[in-house]
Write an enzyme that holds these catalytic residues in place. Structure first.
Site, PDB file in Angstrom:
ATOM      1  N   PHE A 128     -16.908 -10.075  -5.125  1.00 55.34           N
ATOM      2  CA  PHE A 128     -18.326  -9.920  -4.786  1.00 55.34           C
ATOM      3  C   PHE A 128     -18.580  -9.861  -3.279  1.00 55.34           C
ATOM      4  O   PHE A 128     -19.716  -9.924  -2.845  1.00 55.34           O
ATOM      5  CB  PHE A 128     -19.138 -11.072  -5.394  1.00 55.34           C
ATOM      6  CG  PHE A 128     -19.071 -11.119  -6.895  1.00 55.34           C
ATOM      7  CD1 PHE A 128     -19.865 -10.279  -7.665  1.00 55.34           C
ATOM      8  CD2 PHE A 128     -18.185 -11.965  -7.536  1.00 55.34           C
ATOM      9  CE1 PHE A 128     -19.793 -10.297  -9.057  1.00 55.34           C
ATOM     10  CE2 PHE A 128     -18.106 -11.991  -8.923  1.00 55.34           C
ATOM     11  CZ  PHE A 128     -18.908 -11.157  -9.689  1.00 55.34           C
ATOM     12  N   LYS A 186     -21.338   4.066  -7.053  1.00 60.52           N
ATOM     13  CA  LYS A 186     -20.367   4.356  -8.119  1.00 60.52           C
ATOM     14  C   LYS A 186     -20.468   3.344  -9.266  1.00 60.52           C
ATOM     15  O   LYS A 186     -20.238   3.693 -10.420  1.00 60.52           O
ATOM     16  CB  LYS A 186     -18.952   4.420  -7.553  1.00 60.52           C
ATOM     17  CG  LYS A 186     -18.247   3.112  -7.364  1.00 60.52           C
ATOM     18  CD  LYS A 186     -16.769   3.303  -7.060  1.00 60.52           C
ATOM     19  CE  LYS A 186     -16.105   2.005  -6.628  1.00 60.52           C
ATOM     20  NZ  LYS A 186     -16.213   0.886  -7.542  1.00 60.52           N
ATOM     21  N   THR A 201     -13.134  -3.157  -9.200  1.00 58.48           N
ATOM     22  CA  THR A 201     -14.270  -3.122 -10.124  1.00 58.48           C
ATOM     23  C   THR A 201     -13.934  -2.140 -11.249  1.00 58.48           C
ATOM     24  O   THR A 201     -13.742  -0.947 -10.978  1.00 58.48           O
ATOM     25  CB  THR A 201     -15.533  -2.677  -9.371  1.00 58.48           C
ATOM     26  OG1 THR A 201     -15.736  -3.582  -8.288  1.00 58.48           O
ATOM     27  CG2 THR A 201     -16.750  -2.662 -10.275  1.00 58.48           C
ATOM     28  N   ASP A 224       0.855  -1.192   0.000  1.00 61.68           N
ATOM     29  CA  ASP A 224       0.000   0.000   0.000  1.00 61.68           C
ATOM     30  C   ASP A 224       0.892   1.244   0.000  1.00 61.68           C
ATOM     31  O   ASP A 224       1.996   1.212   0.544  1.00 61.68           O
ATOM     32  CB  ASP A 224      -0.932   0.012   1.220  1.00 61.68           C
ATOM     33  CG  ASP A 224      -2.187   0.826   0.964  1.00 61.68           C
ATOM     34  OD1 ASP A 224      -3.255   0.236   0.728  1.00 61.68           O
ATOM     35  OD2 ASP A 224      -2.094   2.093   0.970  1.00 61.68           O
ATOM     36  N   CYS A 238     -19.633   0.940  -3.222  1.00 60.26           N
ATOM     37  CA  CYS A 238     -19.771   0.161  -4.460  1.00 60.26           C
ATOM     38  C   CYS A 238     -21.015   0.481  -5.276  1.00 60.26           C
ATOM     39  O   CYS A 238     -20.905   0.941  -6.414  1.00 60.26           O
ATOM     40  CB  CYS A 238     -19.725  -1.318  -4.126  1.00 60.26           C
ATOM     41  SG  CYS A 238     -18.105  -1.815  -3.559  1.00 60.26           S
TER      42      CYS A 238
HETATM   43  P1  NAD Z   1     -10.170   1.135  -0.381  1.00 60.65           P
HETATM   44  O1  NAD Z   1     -10.188   2.563  -0.696  1.00 60.65           O
HETATM   45  O2  NAD Z   1     -10.680   0.632   0.929  1.00 60.65           O
HETATM   46  O3  NAD Z   1      -8.681   0.569  -0.536  1.00 60.65           O
HETATM   47  C1  NAD Z   1      -7.819   0.904  -1.583  1.00 60.65           C
HETATM   48  C2  NAD Z   1      -6.388   0.910  -1.058  1.00 60.65           C
HETATM   49  O4  NAD Z   1      -5.501   1.131  -2.159  1.00 60.65           O
HETATM   50  C3  NAD Z   1      -6.098   2.032  -0.040  1.00 60.65           C
HETATM   51  O5  NAD Z   1      -5.546   1.442   1.128  1.00 60.65           O
HETATM   52  C4  NAD Z   1      -5.087   2.940  -0.755  1.00 60.65           C
HETATM   53  O6  NAD Z   1      -4.152   3.516   0.125  1.00 60.65           O
HETATM   54  C5  NAD Z   1      -4.430   1.938  -1.692  1.00 60.65           C
HETATM   55  N1  NAD Z   1      -3.701   2.531  -2.823  1.00 60.65           N
HETATM   56  C6  NAD Z   1      -4.037   3.594  -3.588  1.00 60.65           C
HETATM   57  N2  NAD Z   1      -3.092   3.796  -4.540  1.00 60.65           N
HETATM   58  C7  NAD Z   1      -2.160   2.844  -4.377  1.00 60.65           C
HETATM   59  C8  NAD Z   1      -0.949   2.517  -5.045  1.00 60.65           C
HETATM   60  N3  NAD Z   1      -0.512   3.209  -6.077  1.00 60.65           N
HETATM   61  N4  NAD Z   1      -0.231   1.464  -4.585  1.00 60.65           N
HETATM   62  C9  NAD Z   1      -0.641   0.751  -3.518  1.00 60.65           C
HETATM   63  N5  NAD Z   1      -1.788   1.001  -2.850  1.00 60.65           N
HETATM   64  C10 NAD Z   1      -2.538   2.035  -3.274  1.00 60.65           C
HETATM   65  O7  NAD Z   1     -10.967   0.425  -1.570  1.00 60.65           O
HETATM   66  P2  NAD Z   1     -11.801  -0.946  -1.514  1.00 60.65           P
HETATM   67  O8  NAD Z   1     -13.122  -0.711  -0.895  1.00 60.65           O
HETATM   68  O9  NAD Z   1     -10.936  -2.035  -1.011  1.00 60.65           O
HETATM   69  O10 NAD Z   1     -12.066  -1.159  -3.068  1.00 60.65           O
HETATM   70  C11 NAD Z   1     -11.059  -1.544  -3.963  1.00 60.65           C
HETATM   71  C12 NAD Z   1     -11.711  -1.975  -5.258  1.00 60.65           C
HETATM   72  O11 NAD Z   1     -12.538  -3.135  -5.031  1.00 60.65           O
HETATM   73  C13 NAD Z   1     -12.627  -0.916  -5.877  1.00 60.65           C
HETATM   74  O12 NAD Z   1     -12.552  -1.017  -7.280  1.00 60.65           O
HETATM   75  C14 NAD Z   1     -14.003  -1.365  -5.417  1.00 60.65           C
HETATM   76  O13 NAD Z   1     -15.022  -0.933  -6.277  1.00 60.65           O
HETATM   77  C15 NAD Z   1     -13.868  -2.868  -5.447  1.00 60.65           C
HETATM   78  N6  NAD Z   1     -14.771  -3.581  -4.549  1.00 60.65           N
HETATM   79  C16 NAD Z   1     -15.012  -3.117  -3.288  1.00 60.65           C
HETATM   80  C17 NAD Z   1     -15.847  -3.831  -2.441  1.00 60.65           C
HETATM   81  C18 NAD Z   1     -16.147  -3.335  -1.042  1.00 60.65           C
HETATM   82  O14 NAD Z   1     -17.072  -3.852  -0.434  1.00 60.65           O
HETATM   83  N7  NAD Z   1     -15.405  -2.373  -0.512  1.00 60.65           N
HETATM   84  C19 NAD Z   1     -16.433  -5.039  -2.869  1.00 60.65           C
HETATM   85  C20 NAD Z   1     -16.149  -5.495  -4.136  1.00 60.65           C
HETATM   86  C21 NAD Z   1     -15.318  -4.766  -4.979  1.00 60.65           C
END
Ligand code: NAD
Length: 444
Positions: A159, A273, A123, A30, A270
């Site tokens: 999912f 967006k 996503t 991260d 999710c």
């Molecule tokens: P989040 O914001 O909780 O986590 C993303 C992480 O990526 C953060 O910790 C951020 O610091 C890190 N990051 C940003 N740029 C970076 C880089 N260059 N190198 C390394 N780390 C970096 O996001 P999330 O909720 O985990 O969602 C991630 C993806 O998964 C999104 O596309 C989301 O739509 C998808 N998704 C989320 C969920 C959910 O329930 N949260 C479920 C399914 C899919």
């Protein structure tokens, strides 16, 4: 297997921990140094039921590592997951800058002859796997390398549901793997085999279909919720009870019981967006996806749908009124407040000149981060009620479901509850002498 997860947020940390739980060696990368320091020293950064125990165990067993250094993090990896943010861009489509920046970095790092599977878990819109592949290739080329056979890009949408993310990840209804190469298919199949032992399917498909599957799933769920919210509004106008209608239709297997609960709209990181991104992708493909436009419009209005009800009760004047607000997270069992309806309710009430004391079991710190001292925060659900003109419920946490109504009656100025989540029985509330407004149910 040796796995690297790039992005250690909700999806990254849950995926990384669960992959470690099945014996893999996992490095989570991260850019957030504070997050990495906390996680490395055993401090978990999100609230997710069941995660802490797995996290501590795998950290102790040495299967889970954290770093901010991408090159170090991916050095030994056979599979690299991208679990990066894809927030809405200015045009409404998913902003791929985080994903493509990392793809560019990977192009610099990957070496010919050292094959790795790169997995889009974020996503992402249809066509992103191709974009990631091209970005990696071009960045490799700029360094004078030909890395055409050093990697494959796979789409493996996630999912999991926040709040039950660990069990969703450990026992998924299905795993979708989008790839056109046998080599990557085989590796991904082996990785996921322990998660589908009960017989749930791994569904293999091409990259584009996998990417669209995720958007279709979330948009369908958002549509289902929104449909019920519209039925609830109609129930109020016609004197029907949405709970009865919900049970009446949910017992039809074609419809199903889940996702039929009306309320104050869907939120979270999710659904909002993803619906917006699918509408945008459709428009770019010259297709007007009309249902999605309606879903977005209805949901936007639904988030503050109880405000006019509150105003009507207080004869149109909320200035100087004080409200207790139970629930801030966008849903129970999470501290996630992204697009939470509670935040919209707070803004609407503050704009009217009202004051608020809020309580949420997990999300108060996150709300403090965005709202600061604009509202007050209570230590527990009952303290929040002190001297309030009414209680508003915005999240259906279990502990709100059977509260001590005697206590509520003592602490509130008057027995008035606006319930955005239909937690209580109408008859019981009437017997207890409460003014009780909920969604799609009226006392006749
Ligand atoms: P989040 O914001 O909780 O986590 C993303 C992480 O990526 C953060 O910790 C951020 O610091 C890190 N990051 C940003 N740029 C970076 C880089 N260059 N190198 C390394 N780390 C970096 O996001 P999330 O909720 O985990 O969602 C991630 C993806 O998964 C999104 O596309 C989301 O739509 C998808 N998704 C989320 C969920 C959910 O329930 N949260 C479920 C399914 C899919």
């Amino acid at each position: 297997m040796k796995i690297t997860i790039v992005g250690t947020g909700y999806v990254g940390l849950v995926s990384g921990t669960c992959f470690a739980e099945t014996g893999n060696r996992v490095v989570c990368v991260d850019i957030d140094q504070t997050k990495v320091d906390k996680l490395s020293s055993g401090v978990i950064t999100i609230y997710e039921p069941g995660l802490e125990k797995l996290f501590q165990r795998n950290l102790k067993e040495g299967r889970l590592h954290f770093t901010t250094n991408l090159a170090d993090g991916v050095k030994n990896a056979q599979i690299i997951f991208l679990a990066l943010p894809t927030p809405p861009g200015e045009d409404g489509n998913a902003d791929l800058k985080y994903v493509l920046e990392v793809a560019k970095d990977l192009g610099r790092i990957l070496q010919p002859g050292d094959y790795k599977v790169i997995v889009d878990k974020s996503t992402v819109p249809v066509g992103t796997a191709d974009k990631v592949r091209n970005t990696i290739l071009e960045s490799g080329k700029a360094e004078g390398k030909n890395i055409t056979t050093a990697f494959d890009v796979v789409s493996n949408p996630e999912f999991l549901r926040e709040g039950v993310a660990v069990s969703d990840f450990m026992k998924p209804d299905r795993v979708v793997i989008g790839t056109s190469t046998e080599k990557a298919s085989k590796i991904m199949g082996e990785l996921y085999a322990p998660f589908v032992r009960q017989g749930n399917p791994i569904i293999y498909m091409d990259e584009k279909s996998a990417e669209l599957t995720k958007y279709a799933a979330n948009s369908f769920l958002a549509t289902k919720i929104t449909f019920m919210n519209e039925i609830a509004r109609l129930c109020e106008l016609l004197g029907a009870d949405v709970d009865m209608v919900r049970k009446g239709i949910g017992s039809d297997e074609r419809i199903g019981r889940r996702f039929l609960f009306p309320g104050i709209g869907y939120g979270g990181s999710c659904l909002p967006k993803d619906v917006q991104a699918l509408a945008k992708s459709s428009a770019e493909a010259n297709y007007n996806f009309k249902i999605l436009d309606a879903v977005m419009k209805v949901n936007e209005a639904q988030k503050t749908y109880i405000i006019p009800k509150i105003k009507t009760y207080f004869n149109g004047e909320l200035k100087g009124k004080h409200f207790a607000l139970w629930g801030l997270a966008f849903k129970p069992n999470t501290d996630d407040i992204r697009e939470a309806p509670a935040l919209y309710i707070i803004d609407a009430l503050l704009a009217e000149g009202a004051t608020i004391t809020a309580f949420d079991p997990e999300a108060m710190n996150n709300v403090k981060g965005v709202k600061g001292e604009a509202i007050a925060y209570a230590e527990d659900q009952y303290t929040a009620l002190k001297n309030a003109d009414a209680l508003i419920i915005a999240t259906e946490w279990s502990e709100f479901r059977t509260p001590e109504f005697d206590q509520i009656a003592i602490l509130l100025k008057k027995k008035v509850i606006f319930d955005g989540r239909n937690l209580f029985d109408l008859n019981q509330m009437q017997q207890l002498g409460y003014y009780y407004a909920s969604v799609g149910r009226v006392i006749v």
